[in-house]
Design a protein around this motif. Structure first.
Motif, PDB file in Angstrom:
ATOM      1  N   THR A 186      36.672  49.262  39.963  1.00  0.00           N
ATOM      2  CA  THR A 186      37.799  49.470  40.776  1.00  0.00           C
ATOM      3  C   THR A 186      38.335  50.606  41.154  1.00  0.00           C
ATOM      4  OG1 THR A 186      39.386  47.999  42.024  1.00  0.00           O
ATOM      5  CG2 THR A 186      39.134  48.296  39.651  1.00  0.00           C
ATOM      6  N   ILE A 187      39.530  50.552  41.706  1.00  0.00           N
ATOM      7  CA  ILE A 187      40.324  51.565  41.937  1.00  0.00           C
ATOM      8  C   ILE A 187      41.515  51.621  40.729  1.00  0.00           C
ATOM      9  CG2 ILE A 187      41.306  53.855  43.641  1.00  0.00           C
ATOM     10  CD1 ILE A 187      39.494  52.335  45.419  1.00  0.00           C
ATOM     11  N   GLY A 188      41.069  52.442  40.100  1.00  0.00           N
ATOM     12  CA  GLY A 188      42.202  52.361  38.740  1.00  0.00           C
ATOM     13  C   GLY A 188      42.382  51.708  37.341  1.00  0.00           C
ATOM     14  N   GLY A 189      40.696  51.594  37.234  1.00  0.00           N
ATOM     15  CA  GLY A 189      40.304  50.933  36.480  1.00  0.00           C
ATOM     16  C   GLY A 189      38.523  50.525  36.353  1.00  0.00           C
ATOM     17  N   VAL A 190      38.533  49.322  35.979  1.00  0.00           N
ATOM     18  CA  VAL A 190      37.255  48.240  35.260  1.00  0.00           C
ATOM     19  C   VAL A 190      38.169  47.136  35.841  1.00  0.00           C
ATOM     20  CG1 VAL A 190      35.876  49.425  34.619  1.00  0.00           C
ATOM     21  CG2 VAL A 190      37.272  48.302  33.311  1.00  0.00           C
ATOM     22  N   ARG A 191      37.202  45.906  36.198  1.00  0.00           N
ATOM     23  CA  ARG A 191      38.031  44.625  36.057  1.00  0.00           C
ATOM     24  C   ARG A 191      37.917  43.841  35.241  1.00  0.00           C
ATOM     25  NH1 ARG A 191      34.705  43.042  40.858  1.00  0.00           N
ATOM     26  NH2 ARG A 191      36.263  41.128  41.261  1.00  0.00           N
ATOM     27  N   ARG A 192      37.311  44.032  34.404  1.00  0.00           N
ATOM     28  CA  ARG A 192      37.017  42.986  33.109  1.00  0.00           C
ATOM     29  C   ARG A 192      37.143  44.034  32.111  1.00  0.00           C
ATOM     30  NH1 ARG A 192      32.606  38.258  33.849  1.00  0.00           N
ATOM     31  NH2 ARG A 192      32.759  38.759  36.284  1.00  0.00           N
ATOM     32  N   ASP A 193      37.638  43.028  31.033  1.00  0.00           N
ATOM     33  CA  ASP A 193      37.792  43.692  29.705  1.00  0.00           C
ATOM     34  C   ASP A 193      36.807  43.023  28.495  1.00  0.00           C
ATOM     35  OD1 ASP A 193      38.522  45.077  27.694  1.00  0.00           O
ATOM     36  OD2 ASP A 193      40.471  44.924  27.619  1.00  0.00           O
ATOM     37  N   ILE A 194      36.438  43.865  27.604  1.00  0.00           N
ATOM     38  CA  ILE A 194      35.041  43.602  26.847  1.00  0.00           C
ATOM     39  C   ILE A 194      35.425  42.678  25.612  1.00  0.00           C
ATOM     40  CG2 ILE A 194      35.191  45.555  25.800  1.00  0.00           C
ATOM     41  CD1 ILE A 194      32.044  45.243  25.170  1.00  0.00           C
ATOM     42  N   THR A 195      35.255  42.076  25.070  1.00  0.00           N
ATOM     43  CA  THR A 195      35.908  41.007  23.698  1.00  0.00           C
ATOM     44  C   THR A 195      34.326  41.114  22.636  1.00  0.00           C
ATOM     45  OG1 THR A 195      33.781  39.348  24.293  1.00  0.00           O
ATOM     46  CG2 THR A 195      36.677  39.138  25.166  1.00  0.00           C
ATOM     47  N   PRO A 196      35.397  41.133  21.468  1.00  0.00           N
ATOM     48  CA  PRO A 196      34.499  41.230  20.355  1.00  0.00           C
ATOM     49  C   PRO A 196      32.920  40.799  19.712  1.00  0.00           C
ATOM     50  CG  PRO A 196      36.559  41.272  19.823  1.00  0.00           C
ATOM     51  CD  PRO A 196      36.548  41.365  21.147  1.00  0.00           C
ATOM     52  N   GLU A 197      33.096  39.625  20.429  1.00  0.00           N
ATOM     53  CA  GLU A 197      31.873  39.006  20.236  1.00  0.00           C
ATOM     54  C   GLU A 197      30.582  39.362  21.739  1.00  0.00           C
ATOM     55  OE1 GLU A 197      34.531  36.402  21.941  1.00  0.00           O
ATOM     56  OE2 GLU A 197      35.201  37.328  19.641  1.00  0.00           O
TER      57      GLU A 197
END
Lengths: 394, 323
Positions: free
Chosen positions: A154-165
Motif C-alpha cells: 500500500t502507499i506508505g508500506g505494507v498492509r500486514r505484518d509477519i509473525t514469528p510462526e
C-alpha cells in the motif's frame, strides 16, 4: 518460390501461447526463414483507466497488469507514489516488500521452468515443478491472504505484518524449495533429450542483447550483468547481500540456468530478510493527494526491469501514468532469436521454447492509449470511456 | 456351423469386440500409470478408478460435431480414419491372442504385420495431406520423415527374431522362442523394437508429427467428432497390436501351450498370458513416455540412422552367431 515456402501463423490462438499474440513465420520445410510480430490483441486500457482512479484505487488496478508478477507492479507503483510524495516508509516494510517480491520471483521462475518443460514436450518436469510451486503459493497465501493477487503493498508500506510462526513456516518451505530446485538442476544436466532441445537454440549474442535492450534473465543469460536490484537498489536490496546470476551461453539452456540459480538465490534472500528484519511499524499514513511533479520508479520483476512513470497534478488522481513491462523490452530480442542467420538455423520445433525463453507475458505488454492506423496514416487517442464503448460495440 | 463360429470369433473373441475393449482398457492403464509417474492422479471419476474414462471419451467424441474443412479433399478426408482403423483391426487378427496362433496364420504373416504398420503411417500422412491445413501438412511431412527413421530398424529387429526362429510365421516364432533369448541374443532387438514402437505410436519422445506446442495437433489438426474418435481408437488398437506383436516375437506370444488340458482352459490361460505380457510391454512404453523430452525431427532421424540402424545390423549378426 511460392511452393517451397509458406506462412505459419502462431497465434493469436495457438497451443504454444497462453495469451493472444501473433507471430507469422515463413517456413521452408522445417526451417524458419522469416518472422513477423504483431502485438495489440490484448489491449485493456489500463494506463487510461489509471487516470480516472485515485492513487489508492490504482494499487488494485496495477496489481492486475500481470497475473504472475503482480507484486512487481504494485511495488513499483507504491514506490513511485512514495517518491513523488518525497516520503520514506518504515524499514520493516521495505524488508517485507523484498520477502514478498522474492517469493513471487520463486513462484514465477518455477512456473516458467514447468512451462519450458511443457514446450519441449517434457510434461513430467512440468507436473513435478508445478507441484513444488504450490508450496510457495501456500506460503504467499498464508502471508498475504491471496495466492495470486496479493494486495499486500500500500502507499506508505505494507498492509500486514509477519509473525514469528509464519516466519518459521516460510523458512521451512524455503529449505524445501532449495532442495527441490537443486535436484532439478542436477536432473536436467543428466537428461540428454532435454539438453539437445535447449542447447544452441534461441541464440541471443551478448552484443545483440545490449543493442536490443533485452532485460531480466534474458539479458543475464546473454552474459550482460544487468539487474536493477544491484544497479539501482530499491526497498531493502541495498542491505541484502546476493549474487548476480549470469551465464554467457546465450541460448535457452543459459536462460534455464539463470532462472534456476536465481530461484536458489531468492530463497536465500528470503531467509536472510527473515533473519535481519528490523522491528517497528510496517506502515505510515501518507497524504492522499500528490503534489504536482514527475517521478519514475523501476524494479527488477521476475521477467526483467519494470519501469513506471507518474505525472501528478496535485489532485488525488494521476494526470498520466505509463508502465513499461519487461516483455515489451524483450520482444525485439525474441524476434532476433527466431531469425536464422549463417550457421544458426531456427526450426519449427524451436519456436515454442525460444518464444517461451523470454517468459513472455503479452497481457502486460499491450497497454498503449494512443492509436495508430498505419494503413490510413491516422493517429488518435481515446478516453477510457471511449475505449470501453468501442470494446462493447458489436 | 464352423463358418458361423469363425465369424463369431472374428467379431467377438478374440476378434474385434475383445480387442477394442482391451484397447480402451490399455489406454486407461497407460494414462493412469503415466499420471502416477508424473505425480498426478489420472482419470478418477468414470467407473472404478476411472477405468471407464476412455469409453466415455470415445462415446462423447462420436457424438460431437464433425467438421470437414471446405478446402479439404472430402472423400479422402472422410475415408482415411476408417481405413486406418481397418488396417489395425486386420493386424490384430494375425496376433496370437487366445491360442498358439492368431485367427489368421500363414507363411509370411510377420512381413504382413510389419507392412501394416508402414501402411498405417502412410494413411496418416495422407490424412494430413488431404486436410489442406498448414499445421496438418507440416505434421504429415514429419510423419513420413519419422517413418524413414524408424522403419528400417524396426524391420531389422523383427527380421532378427525371424532369423533366430528360422521361420516367417508368427505362431512358429512364438512357439520356438525360449525364455533365455530375451536376456541373451534378443535383448538388443527387443530394445530397438520398443524404441521403434514408440515412434510408430507417436509418443514422447517421438510425438513429433503431432507436437502440440509446435503444430497444434499435426496431421490430425482438422479432424473432429467421429473421425477423430476413429483415429483415437486406431491409436488404442495399435497399442494392443504393437505390444501383442512384441509379445509374440520376443516373449513367446500367448504360450506356453500345455498338453492335456481342456481347450477352453487353454484359451483362458493363453488370453491371460497374452494380457500379462502385453501389459508389461505397455508399462515399459509408458515409462519411456514419462522420461524424456520431445526430440526434434532432424534429431530423431539422426538418432535412428546413426545409432539404431547400425545396432540393429549388429543384432542380426549376433542372432546368427548365437542361435
Amino acid at each position: 518460390m511460392a511452393f517451397s515456402t509458406f506462412e505459419v501463423p502462431v497465434g493469436p490462438q495457438h497451443p504454444a501461447l497462453k495469451e493472444p499474440e501473433n507471430f507469422t513465420f515463413t517456413v521452408d520445410g522445417e526451417h524458419v526463414v522469416g518472422v513477423k510480430l504483431r502485438i495489440g490483441y490484448n489491449h485493456r486500457g489500463i494506463e487510461k483507466a489509471a487516470e480516472s482512479r485515485t492513487y489508492i484505487q490504482n494499487l488494485y488496478l496495477m496489481e492486475r497488469i500481470c497475473g504472475i508478477c503482480s507484486v512487481a507492479h504494485t511495488t513499483t507503483y507504491a514506490q513511485n507514489v512514495e517518491y513523488a510524495l518525497g516520503k520514506e516508509i518504515p524499514r520493516r516494510a521495505e524488508y517485507y516488500r523484498v520477502i514478498i517480491y522474492e517469493l513471487n520471483r520463486i513462484h514465477s521462475h518455477l512456473l516458467w521452468l514447468g512451462v519450458a518443460g511443457h514446450e519441449i514436450g517434457f510434461d513430467t518436469l512440468f507436473m513435478y515443478v508445478w507441484r513444488d510451486r504450490e508450496r510457495v503459493m501456500d506460503i504467499l497465501e498464508m502471508l498475504t491472504g491471496n495466492r495470486v493477487t496479493y494486495a499486500i503493498n500500500t502507499i506508505g508500506g505494507v498492509r500486514r505484518d509477519i509473525t514469528p510462526e509464519m516466519a518459521d513456516k516460510v523458512r521451512k518451505s524455503m529449505d524445501l524449495v532449495e532442495q527441490r530446485v537443486t535436484y532439478y538442476k542436477k536432473a536436467a544436466a543428466a537428461e540428454p533429450t532435454l539438453l539437445t532441445r535447449v542447447k544452441g537454440v534461441g541464440i541471443l549474442r551478448t552484443e545483440d542483447a545490449r543493442r536490443l535492450c533485452a532485460v531480466g534473465p534474458t539479458t543475464r543469460a546473454s552474459g550482460v550483468k544487468f539487474d536493477v536490484r544491484a544497479e539501482d537498489p530499491y526497498a531493502a536490496y541495498d542491505e541484502v547481500p546476493f549474487n548476480l546470476v549470469s551465464y554467457d551461453l546465450c541460448d535457452v539452456l543459459s536462460r534455464i540456468l539463470v532462472r534456476v540459480d536465481e530461484t536458489l538465490e531468492s530463497a536465500r534472500i528470503v531467509k536472510y530478510c527473515l533473519d535481519h528484519m528490523p522491528s517497528g511499524p510496517v506502515r505510515v499514513k501518507l497524504p492522499r493527494t500528490v503534489p504536482p511533479g514527475e517521478s519514475v520508479s523501476r524494479t527488477e520483476a521476475p521477467r526483467g526491469e519494470v519501469i513506471h512513470y507518474l505525472r501528478a497534478n496535485g489532485t488525488d488522481k494521476p494526470e498520466r501514468y505509463k508502465v513499461r513491462s519487461p516483455t515489451l523490452g524483450n520482444l525485439p530480442s525474441v524476434c532476433e532469436m527466431l531469425t536464422s542467420k549463417g550457421d544458426y538455423v531456427v526450426r519449427i520445433a524451436d519456436i515454442p521454447i525460444a518464444l517461451a525463453s523470454i517468459d513472455p507475458c503479452f497481457s502486460c505488454t499491450d497497454r498503449a492509449a494512443h492509436f495508430v492506423d498505419p494503413s490510413r496514416g491516422k493517429e488518435w487517442s481515446w478516453t477510457f470511456e471511449q475505449i470501453r464503448k468501442y470494446a462493447r460495440k458489436d | 456351423m464352423s463358418v458361423f463360429l469363425d465369424i463369431l470369433s472374428i467379431l467377438l473373441f478374440p476378434g474385434f469386440a475383445f480387442v477394442i475393449v482391451l484397447a480402451l482398457i490399455y489406454e486407461w492403464i497407460d494414462r493412469k500409470f503415466y499420471a502416477k509417474l508424473q505425480n498426478r492422479m489420472g482419470p478418477t471419476y468414470t467407473g472404478p478408478a476411472g477405468v471407464l474414462q476412455p469409453f466415455a471419451d470415445l462415446i462423447k467424441l462420436l457424438a460431437k460435431e464433425d467438421i470437414t474443412p471446405m478446402a479439404a479433399d472430402r472423400p479422402f478426408f472422410s475415408i482415411t480414419p476408417v481405413v486406418a482403423l481397418a488396417l489395425m483391426l486386420t493386424g490384430v487378427l494375425i496376433i496370437p491372442i487366445g491360442g498358439a496362433s492368431g485367427l489368421l496364420s500363414f507363411h509370411g504373416d510377420v512381413i504382413v504385420a510389419v507392412a501394416l504398420m508402414t501402411l498405417l503411417a502412410i494413411v496418416l500422412f495422407l490424412s494430413g495431406l488431404f486436410s489442406v491445413n498448414r499445421f496438418s501438412i507440416i505434421g504429415a511431412e514429419r510423419a513420413v520423415l519419422q517413418l524413414l527413421g524408424y522403419e528400417i530398424p524396426l524391420m531389422l529387429a523383427v527380421l532378427g527374431v525371424a532369423l533366430g526362429a528360422g521361420s516367417l510365421t508368427l505362431a512358429e516364432i512364438a512357439g520356438s522362442t525360449k525364455a533365455w533369448y530375451l536376456f541373451g541374443p534378443q535383448v538388443i532387438g527387443f530394445a530397438i523394437y520398443i524404441v521403434a514402437a514408440q515412434a510408430e505410436l507417436e509418443r514422447v519422445p517421438f510425438d513429433i508429427p503431432e507436437a502440440e506446442q509446435e503444430i497444434v495437433a499435426g496431421w490430425q489438426t482438422e479432424y473432429s467428432g467421429r473421425k477423430l474418435a476413429l483415429f483415437r481408437l486406431t491409436r488404442d488398437v495399435e497399442l494392443v497390436y504393437i505390444s501383442g506383436l512384441a509379445a509374440a516375437l520376443f516373449l513367446g506370444g500367448a504360450g506356453p501351450v500345455l498338453e492335456g488340458i481342456h481347450p477352453w482352459m487353454q484359451t483362458l490361460l493363453s488370453t491371460l498370458l497374452f494380457v500379462v505380457k502385453t501389459v508389461i510391454i505397455l508399462l515399459i512404453l509408458s515409462t519411456i513416455r514419462a522420461l524424456f523430452a520431445r526430440l526434434r525431427i532432424d534429431q530423431m532421424v539422426d538418432f535412428s540412422w546413426k545409432y539404431l540402424v547400425p545396432i540393429s545390423l549388429l543384432q542380426m549378426v549376433l542372432v546368427r552367431l548365437v542361435i
